[in-house]
Design a protein around this motif. Structure first.
Motif, PDB file in Angstrom:
ATOM      1  N   SER A  31       5.683  88.788  39.583  1.00 52.97           N
ATOM      2  CA  SER A  31       6.429  88.427  38.379  1.00 52.97           C
ATOM      3  C   SER A  31       7.256  87.174  38.628  1.00 52.97           C
ATOM      4  O   SER A  31       8.103  87.140  39.526  1.00 52.97           O
ATOM      5  CB  SER A  31       7.356  89.569  37.964  1.00 52.97           C
ATOM      6  N   ALA A  32       7.008  86.139  37.842  1.00 54.70           N
ATOM      7  CA  ALA A  32       7.793  84.915  37.940  1.00 54.70           C
ATOM      8  C   ALA A  32       9.084  85.081  37.137  1.00 54.70           C
ATOM      9  O   ALA A  32       9.252  86.055  36.401  1.00 54.70           O
ATOM     10  CB  ALA A  32       6.970  83.740  37.402  1.00 54.70           C
ATOM     11  N   GLY A  33       9.974  84.103  37.264  1.00 55.55           N
ATOM     12  CA  GLY A  33      11.280  84.218  36.634  1.00 55.55           C
ATOM     13  C   GLY A  33      11.216  84.456  35.143  1.00 55.55           C
ATOM     14  O   GLY A  33      11.981  85.241  34.596  1.00 55.55           O
ATOM     15  N   GLY A  34      10.314  83.756  34.448  1.00 58.60           N
ATOM     16  CA  GLY A  34      10.208  83.914  33.006  1.00 58.60           C
ATOM     17  C   GLY A  34       9.879  85.335  32.607  1.00 58.60           C
ATOM     18  O   GLY A  34      10.487  85.901  31.701  1.00 58.60           O
ATOM     19  N   PHE A  35       8.906  85.942  33.286  1.00 55.70           N
ATOM     20  CA  PHE A  35       8.532  87.313  32.964  1.00 55.70           C
ATOM     21  C   PHE A  35       9.651  88.285  33.313  1.00 55.70           C
ATOM     22  O   PHE A  35       9.915  89.229  32.569  1.00 55.70           O
ATOM     23  CB  PHE A  35       7.253  87.703  33.703  1.00 55.70           C
ATOM     24  N   ARG A  36      10.339  88.043  34.419  1.00 56.40           N
ATOM     25  CA  ARG A  36      11.455  88.916  34.788  1.00 56.40           C
ATOM     26  C   ARG A  36      12.531  88.899  33.704  1.00 56.40           C
ATOM     27  O   ARG A  36      13.127  89.923  33.393  1.00 56.40           O
ATOM     28  CB  ARG A  36      12.052  88.489  36.137  1.00 56.40           C
ATOM     29  N   ASP A  37      12.783  87.718  33.135  1.00 56.51           N
ATOM     30  CA  ASP A  37      13.788  87.651  32.087  1.00 56.51           C
ATOM     31  C   ASP A  37      13.313  88.354  30.821  1.00 56.51           C
ATOM     32  O   ASP A  37      14.108  88.958  30.106  1.00 56.51           O
ATOM     33  CB  ASP A  37      14.137  86.194  31.777  1.00 56.51           C
ATOM     34  N   PHE A  38      12.010  88.300  30.551  1.00 57.15           N
ATOM     35  CA  PHE A  38      11.461  89.061  29.425  1.00 57.15           C
ATOM     36  C   PHE A  38      11.684  90.557  29.634  1.00 57.15           C
ATOM     37  O   PHE A  38      12.011  91.286  28.695  1.00 57.15           O
ATOM     38  CB  PHE A  38       9.962  88.786  29.276  1.00 57.15           C
ATOM     39  N   THR A  39      11.485  91.035  30.873  1.00 56.41           N
ATOM     40  CA  THR A  39      11.663  92.472  31.118  1.00 56.41           C
ATOM     41  C   THR A  39      13.120  92.875  30.947  1.00 56.41           C
ATOM     42  O   THR A  39      13.407  94.000  30.531  1.00 56.41           O
ATOM     43  CB  THR A  39      11.183  92.865  32.526  1.00 56.41           C
TER      44      THR A  39
END
Length: 313
Positions: free
Chosen positions: A219-227
């Motif tokens: 998981s890259a930063g963008g996806f982590r922030d989505f979660t």
């Protein structure tokens, strides 16, 4: 002794916003007496343990009795029920408000239960985290955040001024606008982004079944922030989307059109269109930082001071 801004403040609902407001009122001496009501007995017990309220009860009606300001800090779908419960107990001059992120449907749901001798002044503090419950709150949540006050037509100016003063004293910047305009603005700045986050995380969850553990592992930063966004209270967001459906659907339509344009640019190798779009959207981020609503920190601007204590390292 400085006279408190609100002699008796009643907060209905001890979630993130309600418990943060109670803490801010306690820390800043905004209320003579802070009453917190929550229908969950376990939550009430925890509020007593945490000590940010002078009185705690499971009865919203009991909390509202003799209160000068009553603020419903509940999912927007429950706002009408809260108004129905507290309405008969509002004293002359009392103000009923809320903190929901949808306003037109809240006014429609609450207004019929507010007696002629009391006032309805809805508001929306644009602040929060993905955490919920009485332990999640903290007094600094509203510092330098915006609170939008949406007085109904014919609202008493003095009552509006009192709600504005309360949120300013809690640390927020305050702006007033109509409920309808608020709902359109929040549809694009908050509601649709949450819907996108829920959707993309759901898509990733389905892919996880075929890509083993790679979606989570890499998981890259963008996806982590989505979660992080997609882990917000599901009851609250279900009510938001159902209560603001027209504005959300309008903004989703515009978003879909723009997404189709990007899809076309990728398909046909239109690098100039992609570069122009990314440059324009990058400027939005800079504007948000310049206005003090975020930081340029590498952790996506999430300040340690804004995190609940159990999340701080």
């Amino acid at each position: 002794m400085i006279r408190p801004l609100v002699p008796r403040l009643a907060i209905i609902g001890a979630g993130l916003i309600g418990s943060s407001l109670a803490r801010a009122a306690r820390e800043k001496h905004l209320a003579g007496t802070i009453v917190v009501a929550d229908r969950d007995a376990a939550v009430c017990a925890r509020v007593r343990e945490l000590g940010f309220a002078d009185e705690v009860t499971q009865s919203a009606a009991e909390a509202a009795r003799d209160a000068d300001i009553v603020i419903a800090c509940v999912p927007v779908g429950a706002s009408g029920a809260v108004a129905a419960e507290v309405g008969p107990h509002l004293k002359p001059g009392a103000i009923l408000s809320d903190v929901g992120s949808v306003k037109a449907s809240v006014v429609e749901a609450m207004a019929p239960f507010v007696p002629a001798h009391a006032h309805l002044v809805p508001a929306h503090p644009v602040a929060g985290t993905e955490f919920s419950g009485p332990d999640a709150g903290f007094a600094a949540l509203f510092e330098n955040r915006w609170c939008i006050v949406t007085p109904p037509e014919g609202a008493d100016p003095a009552a509006v001024d009192r709600i504005v003063a309360l949120w300013r004293a809690a640390g927020a910047n305050v702006e007033t606008m109509s409920a309808q305009h608020h709902d359109l603005v929040l549809a694009i700045t908050s509601h649709v982004p949450h819907l996108i986050a829920y959707n993309i995380v759901g898509t990733a969850a389905e892919l996880e079944e075929t890509l083993t553990s790679e979606v989570i592992k890499f998981s890259a930063g963008g996806f982590r922030d989505f979660t992080r966004i997609a882990s917000s209270d599901p009851t609250m967001w279900r009510d938001v989307f159902l209560s603001n459906r027209e504005a959300v659907l309008e903004m989703l339509g515009r978003f879909t059109e723009d997404l189709t344009a990007l899809q076309r640019a990728i398909r046909y190798g239109d690098g100039d269109a992609l570069f122009e779009h990314f440059t324009r959207t990058r400027a939005i981020r800079r504007s948000i930082i310049e206005q003090g609503q975020e930081t340029a920190a590498p952790d996506f601007g999430r300040r340690a001071a804004e995190k609940p204590k159990h999340e701080q390292s």
